[in-house]
Design a protein around this motif. Structure first.
Motif, short mmCIF file in Angstrom:
data_model
loop_
_atom_site.label_atom_id
_atom_site.label_comp_id
_atom_site.label_asym_id
_atom_site.label_seq_id
_atom_site.Cartn_x
_atom_site.Cartn_y
_atom_site.Cartn_z
N GLN A 36 -26.47 -12.31 -17.35
CA GLN A 36 -25.98 -13.42 -16.56
C GLN A 36 -24.63 -13.90 -17.12
O GLN A 36 -24.36 -13.74 -18.30
N ILE A 58 -29.87 -20.91 -24.85
CA ILE A 58 -30.17 -20.66 -23.44
C ILE A 58 -29.13 -21.41 -22.61
O ILE A 58 -28.83 -22.58 -22.88
N THR A 94 -27.32 -22.39 -15.85
CA THR A 94 -28.08 -21.42 -15.06
C THR A 94 -29.57 -21.40 -15.38
O THR A 94 -30.33 -20.77 -14.64
N VAL A 95 -29.99 -22.05 -16.46
CA VAL A 95 -31.42 -22.04 -16.82
C VAL A 95 -31.99 -23.44 -16.93
O VAL A 95 -32.91 -23.81 -16.20
N TRP A 96 -31.44 -24.24 -17.85
CA TRP A 96 -32.04 -25.55 -18.12
C TRP A 96 -31.93 -26.49 -16.92
O TRP A 96 -32.91 -27.15 -16.56
N PHE A 124 -34.27 -25.46 -14.16
CA PHE A 124 -35.65 -25.66 -14.62
C PHE A 124 -36.04 -27.14 -14.56
O PHE A 124 -37.09 -27.50 -14.01
#
Length: 191
Positions: free
Chosen positions: A17, A26, A30-32, A35
């Motif tokens: 990514q 992380i 794009t993740v946290w 989420f």
């Protein structure tokens, strides 16, 4: 024992990514953020909208002034609400990993011990190779440092000898000049 799907998914490679700001290694954007947005949507979390809407904040010192790094750049921090929840997720993640390992050890102790023994045996040649290479590198480094010290001492001794010779030459020249000066005075007095 059936491996939980969340553990299987941890071991499955994914595509690379684009990278942005990392929090606990992380990607934040794009993740946290997705989420925690999903967790808020379902009702599993209650992170303030402003923390998700503006996750990066300007850092301030204790006096309330904008904080700068040693490189002269402003310090950017992750919103406290996000960093607190990321810490909780990290702690829970660690607990789940340890729980999974404990379950495997409890349910299949012999298999786990066999894996440990296999890993130790497989790692031994690498360990020995690395140890030998490190010993050789340390020995070569010590020899190089000893040689450098020896050369530095030789240079210092040569410089000291050169200084002594220069002083001796300067004294000889000074004495010769003094003798010439005395000779000229004698010639003037006798003339």
């Amino acid at each position: 024992m059936e491996t939980p799907s969340y553990i299987k998914s941890l071991l499955t490679p994914t595509t690379k990514q684009p990278q942005g700001r990392k929090v606990w290694a992380i990607d934040l954007q794009t993740v946290w953020i997705p989420f925690f947005t999903a967790a808020n949507t379902i009702g599993d979390a209650a992170i303030p909208a402003e923390a998700i809407g503006c996750p990066l904040r300007l850092g301030y010192d204790k006096a309330g002034q904008v904080k700068f790094s040693n490189a002269g750049r402003p310090v950017i921090k992750v919103a406290k609400e996000l960093s607190d929840n990321i810490r909780i997720a990290r702690d829970n993640f660690t607990a789940n990993l340890l729980n999974y390992a404990g379950t495997v050890i409890r349910d299949n102790a012999d298999g786990y011990k066999a894996q440990v023994a296999l890993a130790v045996k497989a790692g031994e040649p690498i360990y020995q190779h690395d140890r030998t290479e490190l010993d050789n590198a340390l020995k070569a480094r010590a020899e190089a440092e000893a040689e450098a010290v020896k050369q530095a001492e030789a240079v210092a001794q040569a410089q000291a000898e050169a200084v002594k010779q220069a002083q001796a030459q300067a004294e000889a020249v000074a004495q010769a000049e003094a003798v010439k000066s005395r000779s000229k005075k004698r010639e003037l007095v006798t003339a």
